[in-house]
Design a protein around this motif. Structure first.
Motif, PDB file in Angstrom:
ATOM      1  N   ALA A 119      -6.629   8.682  -1.937  1.00  8.73           N
ATOM      2  CA  ALA A 119      -7.372   8.762  -0.664  1.00  8.73           C
ATOM      3  C   ALA A 119      -7.802   7.386  -0.222  1.00  8.73           C
ATOM      4  O   ALA A 119      -7.768   7.051   0.983  1.00  8.73           O
ATOM      5  CB  ALA A 119      -8.576   9.684  -0.844  1.00  8.73           C
ATOM      6  N   GLN A 120      -8.229   6.518  -1.213  1.00  9.38           N
ATOM      7  CA  GLN A 120      -8.653   5.168  -0.859  1.00  9.38           C
ATOM      8  C   GLN A 120      -7.468   4.369  -0.283  1.00  9.38           C
ATOM      9  O   GLN A 120      -7.613   3.649   0.719  1.00  9.38           O
ATOM     10  CB  GLN A 120      -9.202   4.472  -2.118  1.00  9.38           C
ATOM     11  N   ILE A 121      -6.296   4.511  -0.903  1.00 14.53           N
ATOM     12  CA  ILE A 121      -5.110   3.776  -0.409  1.00 14.53           C
ATOM     13  C   ILE A 121      -4.704   4.277   0.987  1.00 14.53           C
ATOM     14  O   ILE A 121      -4.312   3.492   1.861  1.00 14.53           O
ATOM     15  CB  ILE A 121      -3.967   3.919  -1.419  1.00 14.53           C
ATOM     16  N   THR A 122      -4.831   5.555   1.196  1.00 15.40           N
ATOM     17  CA  THR A 122      -4.478   6.123   2.527  1.00 15.40           C
ATOM     18  C   THR A 122      -5.373   5.549   3.598  1.00 15.40           C
ATOM     19  O   THR A 122      -4.920   5.215   4.705  1.00 15.40           O
ATOM     20  CB  THR A 122      -4.607   7.645   2.483  1.00 15.40           C
ATOM     21  N   ARG A 123      -6.669   5.409   3.288  1.00 15.32           N
ATOM     22  CA  ARG A 123      -7.594   4.851   4.284  1.00 15.32           C
ATOM     23  C   ARG A 123      -7.218   3.409   4.601  1.00 15.32           C
ATOM     24  O   ARG A 123      -7.245   2.981   5.771  1.00 15.32           O
ATOM     25  CB  ARG A 123      -9.022   4.931   3.735  1.00 15.32           C
ATOM     26  N   LEU A 124      -6.809   2.665   3.580  1.00 16.07           N
ATOM     27  CA  LEU A 124      -6.416   1.278   3.818  1.00 16.07           C
ATOM     28  C   LEU A 124      -5.148   1.193   4.682  1.00 16.07           C
ATOM     29  O   LEU A 124      -5.022   0.303   5.536  1.00 16.07           O
ATOM     30  CB  LEU A 124      -6.193   0.574   2.468  1.00 16.07           C
ATOM     31  N   ARG A 158      -8.662  10.553  -5.997  1.00 19.10           N
ATOM     32  CA  ARG A 158      -9.593   9.682  -5.279  1.00 19.10           C
ATOM     33  C   ARG A 158      -8.919   8.328  -4.968  1.00 19.10           C
ATOM     34  O   ARG A 158      -9.119   7.734  -3.901  1.00 19.10           O
ATOM     35  CB  ARG A 158     -10.834   9.480  -6.136  1.00 19.10           C
ATOM     36  N   GLU A 159      -8.106   7.855  -5.862  1.00 18.89           N
ATOM     37  CA  GLU A 159      -7.447   6.571  -5.631  1.00 18.89           C
ATOM     38  C   GLU A 159      -6.427   6.671  -4.476  1.00 18.89           C
ATOM     39  O   GLU A 159      -6.307   5.762  -3.661  1.00 18.89           O
ATOM     40  CB  GLU A 159      -6.749   6.109  -6.922  1.00 18.89           C
ATOM     41  N   GLU A 218      -6.033   1.813   8.342  1.00 20.29           N
ATOM     42  CA  GLU A 218      -6.686   0.657   8.945  1.00 20.29           C
ATOM     43  C   GLU A 218      -5.677  -0.444   9.250  1.00 20.29           C
ATOM     44  O   GLU A 218      -5.773  -1.123  10.273  1.00 20.29           O
ATOM     45  CB  GLU A 218      -7.766   0.133   7.980  1.00 20.29           C
ATOM     46  N   HIS A 227       0.902   4.052  -2.970  1.00 23.96           N
ATOM     47  CA  HIS A 227       0.635   5.446  -2.597  1.00 23.96           C
ATOM     48  C   HIS A 227       1.719   6.359  -3.132  1.00 23.96           C
ATOM     49  O   HIS A 227       1.435   7.452  -3.669  1.00 23.96           O
ATOM     50  CB  HIS A 227       0.548   5.538  -1.074  1.00 23.96           C
ATOM     51  N   LEU A 244       0.839  -1.204   0.000  1.00 17.82           N
ATOM     52  CA  LEU A 244       0.000   0.000   0.000  1.00 17.82           C
ATOM     53  C   LEU A 244       0.874   1.254   0.000  1.00 17.82           C
ATOM     54  O   LEU A 244       0.568   2.225  -0.709  1.00 17.82           O
ATOM     55  CB  LEU A 244      -0.910   0.001   1.221  1.00 17.82           C
TER      56      LEU A 244
END
Length: 815
Positions: A371-376, A368-369, A379, A342, A338
């Motif tokens: 931001a999705q990787i950052t959220r992963l 947008r992509e 977590e 990123h 990840l």
């Protein structure tokens, strides 16, 4: 000689005496003092050497025979081993103890009995030296005189009477016992015993006037000492064996009782051991090791948890792609992938925004992509942090459990340790008693084996033989010591002489001590018998000690009064020329100069100096008047041999007719106003300061260039002080080596009326042969002999020549 210069502005303001207080040590002065006292030191050294020679000739020789004894403790160790507190024989105290044994009265009594010394007259009555005989005679004389003064002691008389009442055999026995005690005392007094350096060797010797007797006594001492040591060793061994036997029984019983007590106590307190260690101690050791391991695991888990908790709080930051896992902590491959995606997407978005702007559809899609990787990623980090939190809680629980177990085991071990303290004490006591018993058992076996052959701890390593030469008195040492003592005594006498040196010796003493100018030296005139006493000859006439008629004394005095004229090229006359220059330079403003001749004490030669100065001035062509102003003791008139009817007192009373009292010297033209006093005249100071004397001096100034006034000494009378307003200057006469400095300073220097007019000081009666001893190195006094080539006349030879005798005879007839 070196004569001073005379500045024109220094007559009324004499310089202050110089102070030598700034000098710490005047080495030159010390050396001069040493040279002056050379004869005293040499005479003292010679006398001391003679006394040393007398001592050597009158003292009988003494011989010393010596023997060397080694204190060797390797020969026997029984006594040292028995003693609970061992004392090595190598110590200083042990060697001193052996020396005291040698000096003991018991050992001396053994030697005296073995050699029968109390019956040996050579030993009991040896020859004595002259000093000892003299001291003995003095003691006997004092004892005899005291016995005459003191009453007899009743107790002594009673004992003497009891002794006389005894039978002859008893008296002989008492006398023999007394002689034996005297022999023992003499042995102790003449015995020599000392240690050789730091070794174990003792030198014993005996001094006697007989070399063979000295050797025999020394050998007897060595044998007696060896026998004493052997007997002491045997007695000590026997006593040690008896003592050890009783001690062994006590130690055996004590050791057995201590061992039984140890086993009983161990059973009562359950102090079981495995592999040499208590069970409770083994359990406590294992639990402690596990607790340490659990504490380390909990600490590592807590560290990992706190690190990931910090990463979780920083996960929302824009640079989450740059986040790095802690060293040694695994975060898994998912988080790495990840983070790589990123970073790649972030670079592509940055390139598109740079080329096409931030509103480009592809840039928006990439955002947008990302931001999705950052959220992963956030977590994933939260999931890892939670897992480490659970791991830390498990480790912490395990640590608490082990800690409680260690506490319980510690309590049990503490109780066991308390019991074990008493156990160890009992074990140590039992062990010590067992070891002590074994040690004493070994010693007892050794002692019983060695009791039959005791060996002394000393042995003779050098036998005494008759000495080949005398040990005392040693000639070189006695003479050397005599010389040193003589030099020391001479130095002390010389220092005493220098300490008593309070006189004027050189011109520097005058200038520094008084602050006056120094005019020169007047040598001592040794006249024929003039300074000696009188005696009665066989012919009934009175003679001097020099075997000359008394009538020649007056002639001798008259010759002294004109030496400056009879010997014009002498040092004597040169000093008067120096005085004349002082008068001319300092008093050059005065057409007629009135000079007063003063001294501090009578007999310093003041009248002689006044007459010679006046004769010199008159011989040089100056109109000179010589006045005898000593009205109490007119020595000038008496020494000149002038027979007059009128004198100074008549001139003072009748100043208009004073010239009729003047007498003239036809050779030099010197005018002399003699002193003549009829009867006792007490008002001399009033006469010298009277108006008539003032008129006489003022009238004399009109007729004479120089008026020389011979005044009384300033020490005993005040006449000179009373006459001081009428004079222009004073010349002080001080006798060389006789007049103390202090009296000159107090009588002249401290009198302003006189000190302010002092033109200079003359040192009279100087011993020219001794003068160089007092002069400084490089000073004029050191070259007095080299100056003699300029002093062609000898004042003594000139005064005693036929011409001078004839002139003196003519003057005597004229007078």
């Amino acid at each position: 000689m070196t004569y001073p210069t005379f500045p024109l502005d220094n007559r009324m303001n004499p310089k202050q005496p110089e102070s030598g207080g700034n000098e710490f040590i005047d080495v030159e002065n010390l050396l001069r003092m040493a040279l002056r006292q050379t004869k005293v030191v040499a005479v003292s050294a010679v006398i001391a050497l003679l006394l040393g020679i007398v001592y050597l000739q009158t003292t009988p020789p003494t011989y010393v025979a010596t023997s060397r004894i080694l204190v060797d403790e390797n020969l026997s160790k029984v006594i040292d081993e028995v003693s609970p507190i061992a004392s090595s024989m190598q110590t200083e105290a042990a060697m001193l103890s052996q020396i005291e044994v040698l000096r003991s009265a018991r050992l001396a009594a053994v030697v005296a009995d073995k050699l029968n010394l109390h019956r040996n007259e050579d030993f009991m009555s040896p020859p004595t030296s002259l000093v000892q005989r003299t001291i003995g005679q003095v003691r006997m004389s004092l004892s005899y005189m005291l016995s005459l003064v003191r009453p007899a002691d009743p107790a002594t008389q009673a004992r003497r009477q009891e002794f006389e009442e005894l039978d002859e055999a008893t008296r002989d026995a008492l006398m023999s016992s007394s002689r034996r005690r005297a022999a023992v005392g003499r042995l102790q007094a003449n015995l020599l015993a000392q240690r050789v350096g730091r070794s174990l060797v003792i030198v014993i010797g005996f001094q006697s006037h007989d070399p063979n007797l000295a050797a025999a006594i020394t050998r007897a001492y060595a044998e007696a000492y060896l026998g004493d040591q052997l007997n002491a060793s045997f007695e000590a061994t026997e006593q040690a064996a008896v003592w050890l036997e009783g001690r062994l029984t006590e130690l055996r019983e004590s050791s057995q009782a201590a061992a039984l007590e140890v086993e009983r106590y161990r059973a009562e307190n359950g102090l079981a051991e495995t592999q040499g260690q208590l069970v409770s101690e083994q359990q406590l050791s294992e639990l402690s090791a596990q607790l340490i391991s659990a504490q380390a695991d909990a600490a590592r888990a807590l560290a990992r948890f706190e690190q990931f908790e910090v990463m979780t709080s920083a996960a929302s930051s824009p640079d989450i792609s740059q986040m790095v896992a802690p060293v040694g902590v695994e975060v898994g491959p998912a988080f790495g992938e990840l983070r790589t995606r990123h970073q790649n997407l972030s670079r592509r978005k940055a390139d598109i925004e740079a080329n096409f702007g931030a509103e480009h559809p592809q840039a928006v899609a990439l955002g947008r992509e990302i931001a999705q990787i950052t959220r992963l990623m956030v977590e994933e980090i939260a999931q890892i942090t939670e897992s480490y939190r659970n791991e830390y809680r498990v480790a912490l629980a395990r640590e608490r459990t082990l800690r409680q177990s260690v506490a319980d085991a510690t309590g049990r071990s503490a109780q066991a340790n308390q019991s074990q303290v008493r156990l160890r004490e009992l074990e140590q006591q039992a062990t010590a008693l067992r070891a002590l018993y074994q040690s004493f058992l070994d010693r007892y076996e050794q002692t019983t084996q060695q009791q039959s052959f005791p060996v002394a701890k000393v042995r003779v390593i050098s036998e005494a033989t008759p000495p080949g030469g005398a040990s005392s008195p040693r000639s070189i040492m006695v003479l050397g010591l005599s010389l040193v003592l003589g030099l020391m005594m001479g130095g002390a006498l010389g220092a005493l002489n220098e300490f008593n040196e309070r006189f004027f010796r050189v011109g520097k003493d005058v200038s520094e001590g008084l602050g006056f100018r120094f005019l020169g030296y007047l040598p001592l005139l040794s006249a024929h018998g003039a300074k000696h006493g009188k005696k009665r000859g066989k012919d009934g006439r009175t003679y001097l000690a020099g075997d000359e008629p008394l009538a020649l004394a007056a002639t001798d005095h008259r010759r002294r009064m004109r030496v400056s004229v009879d010997a014009p090229l002498s040092m004597f006359a040169e000093t008067f020329r120096s005085a004349k220059i002082a008068c001319d330079v300092v008093l050059q403003a005065n057409s007629s100069k009135v000079i007063g001749m003063i001294s501090v004490l009578p007999g310093e030669g003041k009248s002689t100096v006044a007459a010679n100065l006046a004769e010199l001035l008159a011989a040089s062509g100056a109109r000179t008047l010589l006045i005898d102003g000593d009205l109490r003791n007119p020595g000038l008139t008496r020494h000149l041999g002038i027979q007059v009817q009128t004198g100074v007192i008549d001139a003072v009373v009748n100043p208009d007719n004073w010239r009729s009292a003047i007498k003239y010297n036809r050779q030099t033209g010197l005018a002399i106003l003699p002193g003549l006093v009829r009867g006792r005249f007490s008002h001399t100071s009033e006469a010298l300061s009277s108006a008539g004397m003032r008129r006489l001096i003022e009238d004399a100034r009109t007729s004479f260039d120089y008026v020389i006034v011979d005044l009384p000494p300033v020490g005993p009378v005040v006449d000179a002080k009373a006459f001081s307003p009428l004079v222009d200057g004073f010349i002080a006469v001080v006798e060389w080596g006789k007049t103390p400095r202090a009296i000159v300073h107090s009588a002249i220097r401290n009198e302003p009326l006189i000190a302010s007019k002092v033109l200079g000081v003359v040192l009279n009666k100087v011993r020219l042969d001794k003068l160089p001893r007092y002069g400084s190195f490089g000073g004029s006094e050191q070259f007095i002999k080299r100056y003699s080539s300029y002093y062609l006349d000898d004042p003594e030879q000139q005064a005693s020549s036929g011409k001078a005798q004839a002139r003196a005879k003519t003057e005597t007839e004229r007078a």
